[in-house]
Design a protein around this motif. Structure first.
Motif, mmCIF file in Angstrom:
data_model
loop_
_atom_site.group_PDB
_atom_site.id
_atom_site.type_symbol
_atom_site.label_atom_id
_atom_site.label_comp_id
_atom_site.label_asym_id
_atom_site.label_seq_id
_atom_site.Cartn_x
_atom_site.Cartn_y
_atom_site.Cartn_z
ATOM 1 N N GLY A 1 0.335 -1.377 0.334
ATOM 2 C CA GLY A 1 -0.035 0.169 0.129
ATOM 3 C C GLY A 1 0.846 1.703 0.150
ATOM 4 N N LEU A 2 0.127 2.968 0.066
ATOM 5 C CA LEU A 2 0.724 3.371 0.256
ATOM 6 C C LEU A 2 1.582 3.963 1.808
ATOM 7 C CD1 LEU A 2 -1.823 5.811 -2.199
ATOM 8 C CD2 LEU A 2 0.812 4.988 -2.877
ATOM 9 N N THR A 3 2.838 4.370 1.099
ATOM 10 C CA THR A 3 2.999 5.429 2.653
ATOM 11 C C THR A 3 3.195 6.757 2.501
ATOM 12 O OG1 THR A 3 5.288 4.695 1.510
ATOM 13 C CG2 THR A 3 4.340 3.357 2.966
ATOM 14 N N SER A 4 3.566 6.820 3.442
ATOM 15 C CA SER A 4 3.760 9.348 3.403
ATOM 16 C C SER A 4 4.939 9.309 3.057
ATOM 17 C CB SER A 4 3.240 9.402 4.979
ATOM 18 O OG SER A 4 3.955 8.881 5.826
ATOM 19 N N TYR A 5 5.051 10.993 2.476
ATOM 20 C CA TYR A 5 6.162 11.074 2.594
ATOM 21 C C TYR A 5 7.052 11.222 3.809
ATOM 22 C CZ TYR A 5 10.248 14.142 1.273
ATOM 23 O OH TYR A 5 11.706 15.246 0.911
ATOM 24 N N SER A 6 6.915 11.443 4.597
ATOM 25 C CA SER A 6 8.483 11.353 5.602
ATOM 26 C C SER A 6 8.834 9.963 6.290
ATOM 27 C CB SER A 6 7.096 12.003 7.059
ATOM 28 O OG SER A 6 6.102 11.187 7.387
ATOM 29 N N ASP A 7 7.855 8.697 6.006
ATOM 30 C CA ASP A 7 7.854 7.157 5.767
ATOM 31 C C ASP A 7 9.252 7.435 5.274
ATOM 32 O OD1 ASP A 7 6.179 7.712 8.564
ATOM 33 O OD2 ASP A 7 4.567 6.443 7.727
ATOM 34 N N ALA A 8 8.757 7.803 3.806
ATOM 35 C CA ALA A 8 10.167 7.399 2.672
ATOM 36 C C ALA A 8 11.505 7.524 3.511
ATOM 37 C CB ALA A 8 9.208 7.668 1.376
ATOM 38 N N GLU A 9 10.606 9.106 3.306
ATOM 39 C CA GLU A 9 12.252 9.793 3.761
ATOM 40 C C GLU A 9 13.646 9.195 4.535
ATOM 41 O OE1 GLU A 9 13.691 14.478 3.720
ATOM 42 O OE2 GLU A 9 11.486 14.299 4.675
ATOM 43 N N ARG A 10 11.944 9.371 6.043
ATOM 44 C CA ARG A 10 13.278 8.184 6.678
ATOM 45 C C ARG A 10 13.557 7.136 6.288
ATOM 46 N NH1 ARG A 10 8.741 6.827 10.214
ATOM 47 N NH2 ARG A 10 8.423 9.014 10.299
ATOM 48 N N SER A 11 12.697 6.535 5.277
ATOM 49 C CA SER A 11 13.305 5.074 4.885
ATOM 50 C C SER A 11 14.994 5.378 4.140
ATOM 51 C CB SER A 11 12.331 4.561 4.266
ATOM 52 O OG SER A 11 13.418 3.294 3.157
ATOM 53 N N VAL A 12 14.477 6.323 3.307
ATOM 54 C CA VAL A 12 15.753 6.648 1.991
ATOM 55 C C VAL A 12 17.062 7.153 3.249
ATOM 56 C CG1 VAL A 12 16.361 8.373 0.259
ATOM 57 C CG2 VAL A 12 13.890 6.835 -0.061
ATOM 58 N N VAL A 13 16.647 7.927 4.238
ATOM 59 C CA VAL A 13 18.284 8.930 5.056
ATOM 60 C C VAL A 13 18.881 7.602 5.590
ATOM 61 C CG1 VAL A 13 18.082 10.161 7.086
ATOM 62 C CG2 VAL A 13 17.215 11.009 5.660
ATOM 63 N N LYS A 14 18.011 6.361 5.859
ATOM 64 C CA LYS A 14 18.608 5.217 6.776
ATOM 65 C C LYS A 14 19.300 4.877 6.378
ATOM 66 C CE LYS A 14 15.137 4.007 10.651
ATOM 67 N NZ LYS A 14 14.140 3.454 10.918
ATOM 68 N N ILE A 15 18.628 4.282 4.458
ATOM 69 C CA ILE A 15 19.164 3.275 3.637
ATOM 70 C C ILE A 15 20.754 4.466 3.518
ATOM 71 C CG2 ILE A 15 19.844 2.451 1.219
ATOM 72 C CD1 ILE A 15 16.429 2.092 1.636
ATOM 73 N N LEU A 16 20.940 5.834 2.405
ATOM 74 C CA LEU A 16 21.945 6.684 2.677
ATOM 75 C C LEU A 16 22.589 6.688 3.463
ATOM 76 C CD1 LEU A 16 20.218 9.317 0.829
ATOM 77 C CD2 LEU A 16 21.195 7.038 -0.428
ATOM 78 N N THR A 17 22.927 6.372 4.921
ATOM 79 C CA THR A 17 23.489 6.096 5.548
ATOM 80 C C THR A 17 24.379 4.995 6.048
ATOM 81 O OG1 THR A 17 21.284 6.386 7.807
ATOM 82 C CG2 THR A 17 22.162 8.746 7.416
ATOM 83 N N LYS A 18 23.641 4.086 6.004
ATOM 84 C CA LYS A 18 24.269 2.625 6.305
ATOM 85 C C LYS A 18 25.312 2.717 4.782
ATOM 86 C CE LYS A 18 20.816 0.652 8.300
ATOM 87 N NZ LYS A 18 18.797 -0.352 8.561
#
Length: 133
Positions: A102-119
């Motif tokens: 299903g759809l997720t909010s932009y804030s959840d998507a951004e939080r996920s992308v930030v975690k991925i980039l930092t890892k």
């Protein structure tokens, strides 16, 4: 690269580059942060040294095309605003794959992308310190 826009050289395109990222037995790594999973590797064969990315939202996860486009846009915007987390001179090829239901909010998507980039950044930095890169 100046400005906040996404440039063509930041886009991972071309059959050989994408196949090299997903071939079995390649030196790729995977990072998971719900609702995105990232598959990445360092590509030393290309002349330009900047990170490149692609976004994949499977039809199995989101049936409607408008929903897939919305999630791609959210991921692309999150990457654009937070791409400074990954070193600009790294030759990383990154594929963001949507694994949510299903759809997720932009804030959840951004939080996920930030975690991925930092890892990814921490892994790149440890590889440079170890001298394996």
């Amino acid at each position: 690269m100046t400005g906040n826009r996404l440039y063509k050289k930041e886009r991972l395109c071309g059959k050989t580059a994408i196949d090299a990222l997903f071939l079995p037995g390649s030196d790729r790594e995977s990072v998971m942060a719900y609702p995105w999973r990232a598959v990445w590797r360092v590509n030393d064969t290309r002349p330009v040294s900047n990170p490149r990315f692609l976004i994949s939202v499977p039809k199995k996860r989101l049936r409607h095309a408008v929903d897939r486009v919305l999630m791609r846009r959210r991921c692309r915007e999150a990457y654009r605003l937070n791409r400074n987390l990954i070193p600009a001179d790294s030759r990383a090829d990154i594929a963001f794959i949507y694994v949510g239901t299903g759809l997720t909010s932009y804030s959840d998507a951004e939080r996920s992308v930030v975690k991925i980039l930092t890892k990814i950044t921490s892994k790149l930095n440890t590889d440079k310190v170890d001298g394996t890169e």
